[in-house]
Design an enzyme around this catalytic site. Structure first.
Site, mmCIF file in Angstrom:
data_model
loop_
_atom_site.group_PDB
_atom_site.id
_atom_site.type_symbol
_atom_site.label_atom_id
_atom_site.label_comp_id
_atom_site.label_asym_id
_atom_site.label_seq_id
_atom_site.Cartn_x
_atom_site.Cartn_y
_atom_site.Cartn_z
ATOM 1 N N GLU A 1 0.800 -1.207 0.000
ATOM 2 C CA GLU A 1 0.000 0.000 0.000
ATOM 3 C C GLU A 1 0.842 1.271 0.000
ATOM 4 O OE1 GLU A 1 -2.652 0.358 3.276
ATOM 5 O OE2 GLU A 1 -3.794 1.955 2.327
ATOM 6 N N ASP A 2 1.908 1.282 0.762
ATOM 7 C CA ASP A 2 2.621 2.533 0.980
ATOM 8 C C ASP A 2 3.961 2.653 0.262
ATOM 9 O OD1 ASP A 2 0.607 3.569 2.535
ATOM 10 O OD2 ASP A 2 1.362 2.624 4.357
#
Ligand code: MN
Length: 714
Positions: free
Chosen positions: A75-76
């Protein structure tokens, strides 16, 4: 907290752990998050390490801990899924992906979003339950660092944690995470109360610890005399449970005798009961406080004996007695599952503790209505159980609020479908009766009975709800097939064909298949459902002659109209359709009407120019009124007149004199003008006209008109 300390800790409980996987994921995540910071200003990787630490405290397997370290990589950071899978394999990647999917939709206020998110969570958990363990650890650290977020976000996150994550931790039996999460929620949602409780606890701390010490020693001595090997300790309950007692149940803080819970841990189940006997022989038990969760485990597998006795200085003291194994389950819940079980696939295919999750997963596909889904989740997440007995003495556990319907479906689907009532302890009760612990439940069935839609509001368990919904679906389908058959038959009659023969023909099957239906029955259901037009199908079977002009839709002739239907409306060529008078326009006999095939609810009858009707030709059927039926229909009339005293009474009496019943009314006064609305039950437009004429003759009446729409009144 670093790689070395992780390795040492893991080795202490799992000497065979695959440490190379741990090393690799640690370094990989550290590199991927390099340079990223959190709102607190600290490095992002610190967050990943905290999650690993929580998972290690739960003594999880290395796969889970590694996935925990990697949980934000997809996600990051710009890492593609393929890369992760190449480096760490499918197992770790699937878990990380599961966590990521739950992440991507932020919870917002609103049932729909929540339901959507929970649904994703359930599906991810069904694939691998370890997803939720990471998610809980993630949430715990986010709650611990919540102070760095804006106030609004704090409240939103804390509420969501209290509503979803803490109950999930409870449902999975992970008491440690649950109590930490709850305390943090209290801190952000009710900080005054939180600090007040904390201060009070602190001020009496020495006193309390001294008391715990004395009491522990006494219990220990007593057990030693009885020759039972046991560990005894007492510790303060967590803040949130104190808060619940004080603020929800109204207990005064000073009366909080059970701020400390005493625990006795022994080796065998038999020892548990020996301990109980020994303690009850020495101290007086408080009546009504003894609970045997060993014989009747909670739905989250929790087992223990609970009792409250009058202890030292006459103070009531709560004692929990369990084996070391039961204690592990009580503290770690399902997390205990993965200890020492390196490499065992973590699906939820089997295992009693996942029964409820499987139940939800089964129901997920059916529950398009987010409210229903949330209700089911709530029922499963807050399983305060009641225990009831069958007439034969078997015990069954149900969530609080469960009814005889839930009981009936738990025996057998057929018993559920045909249940008409119940006897509780030999007394007859209504189906909506809420089961109480200790009830002996006997279900009364009638082989002719059928489930009712109302049951969806009465039943509590997902099993019962799913079975009732499935039954309704089948029932609606068979009604749709019946209606489809009737509509098709009417088309065939126009062409002088035998509908039965056509339906059985090879041609019919080909037509159905060409329209992507699996069977003729499916096609008929679609016609009855209003998705497919019967005349369109008729045209496919017998193409209309090309040269001639398309004949106009034949108006139904009276002689061809069959049988009376309940609503006094008949459909050309159709026998006993299920018909409703549309509420949007409220047609009455004499109005020109048309039928609209609703999805799964038969035909609704509208006035021909009803504006609420969708412009879908193929779902319109011809309908006409039954001659001389004695049914009355509601019609709304609006009367304007001077706001003179007694006008209303005069109008009402004029209506009544025509022999018509008034079934409703409303008055709206605007300056000198009054608008009175009456709902009258009439047999048709002729009778309505008489009513209108009568009202027109009343002194002070300015205008009378019929309102076709029954909208909001007043
Ligand atoms: Mn995270």
């Amino acid at each position: 907290m670093n790689l070395t300390s992780f390795i040492n800790e893991i080795k202490s409980y799992n000497p065979a752990a695959d440490l190379s996987l741990l090393r690799k994921s640690y370094r990989y995540a550290e590199k991927k998050h390099e340079g990223q910071t959190r709102l607190s200003g600290g490095p992002f990787f610190e967050h990943c390490k905290q999650i690993a630490q929580t998972l290690i405290a739960l003594k999880m397997d290395v796969v889970t801990i590694s996935a925990g370290l990697l949980h934000d990589v997809l996600e990051d950071t710009s890492t593609p899924r393929e890369e992760l899978e190449r480096e760490f394999g499918a197992e770790v990647t699937n878990i990380v992906e599961g966590v990521t999917k739950i992440n991507t939709i932020p919870f917002r206020i609103g049932v729909e979003k929540q339901a959507e998110n929970l649904r994703k969570m359930v599906l991810a958990m069904t694939r691998d339950v370890r997803v939720i363990l990471i998610k809980l650890a993630d949430r715990l650290h986010n709650m611990r660092t919540l102070e760095y977020l804006p106030r609004e976000k704090q409240v939103e996150t804390a509420k969501e944690t209290l509503e979803i994550y803490a109950p999930l931790a409870h449902r999975f039996g992970i008491y440690r995470l649950k109590s930490d999460l709850e305390d943090l929620c209290l801190k952000f949602l009710e900080s005054d109360i939180y600090y007040d409780i904390a201060r009070r606890l602190q001020s009496k701390r020495a006193e309390r610890e001294e008391y715990a010490q004395r009491m522990t020693t006494l219990i220990r001595d007593e057990l030693q005399k009885a020759n039972i090997k046991a560990e005894v300790f007492g510790r303060a309950k967590h803040l949130y449970s104190i808060y619940e007692k004080v603020h929800r149940k109204g207990t005064a803080f000073e009366d909080m005798y059970d701020l400390i819970a005493f625990r006795v841990l022994v080796n065998t189940e038999r020892d548990c009961y020996s301990v109980l006997g020994t303690i009850h022989a020495k101290w007086t038990p408080l009546p009504g406080r003894f609970k045997d969760y060993i014989a009747l485990p909670k739905t989250n597998m929790y087992q223990s004996l609970h009792t409250t006795i009058i202890g030292l200085d006459g103070k009531p003291v709560e004692i929990q007695i369990r084996t070391h194994d039961m204690h592990k389950v009580a503290e770690y819940g399902i997390a205990a599952h993965w200890r020492y079980k390196e490499g065992i696939p973590a699906d939820v295919e089997s295992g009693e503790e996942f029964e409820w999750l499987r139940r939800i997963a089964e129901g997920v596909g059916d529950l398009r209505n987010p409210r229903q889904f949330m209700e089911m989740m709530r029922g499963e997440l807050f399983p305060d159980d009641v225990y009831v007995f069958t007439p034969k003495g078997d015990v069954k556990a149900f969530p609080v609020g469960a009814t005889p319907i839930d009981f009936a479906y738990s025996i057998h689907t057929e018993v559920g479908h045909t249940c008409v009532g119940a006897k509780i302890n030999s007394n007859i009760v209504p189906l909506k009766y809420q089961l109480q612990s200790g009830d002996i439940v006997e279900i009364i069935t009638d082989s002719n009975a059928k489930p009712s839609k109302d049951w969806l509001r009465i039943a509590k368990t997902s099993r019962a709800l799913n079975k009732i919904r499935a039954w309704i679906r089948v029932e609606e389908r068979s009604q749709s097939i019946e209606l489809g058959e009737q509509l098709f038959e009417a088309e065939m009659k126009k062409l002088h064909l035998n509908s039965r023969r056509v339906l059985k023909s090879e041609e019919m099957l080909q037509v159905a298949q060409s329209l992507n239906f699996e069977s003729v029955e499916d096609l008929l259901a679609s016609i009855g459902y209003g998705k497919t037009s019967a005349s369109h199908i008729a045209n496919l079977i017998v193409p209309p002659p090309e040269t001639e002009e398309k004949p106009e839709k034949p108006k139904p002739e009276i002689s061809k109209l069959i049988e009376k239907s309940d609503m006094g409306v008949k459909i050309a060529g159709v026998d006993r359709p299920f018909i409703r008078i549309a509420k949007c326009c409220n047609p009455i006999p004499g109005d020109e009407i048309i039928g609209f095939i609703t999805r799964g609810r038969g035909v609704s009858v509208h006035v021909a120019d009803c504006t609420a009707l969708p412009q879908t030709e193929e779902r319109i059927v011809s309908v006409s009124w039954m001659p001389d039926n004695q049914i009355t229909y509601p019609a709304e009339i609006a009367i304007q007149g001077n706001d003179r005293k007694g006008l209303l009474a005069d109008v009402a009496s004029a209506i009544t004199k025509t022999g018509v019943n008034i079934s409703g009314g409303a008055i709206k006064t605007d300056r000198e003008m009054a608008e009175n609305i009456f709902v009258v039950d009439v047999t048709g437009v002729e009778q309505l006209q008489k009513v209108v004429d009568a009202i027109n003759r009343v002194k002070g009446v300015i205008s009378v008109r019929r309102k076709k729409r029954l909208g909001v009144r007043g």
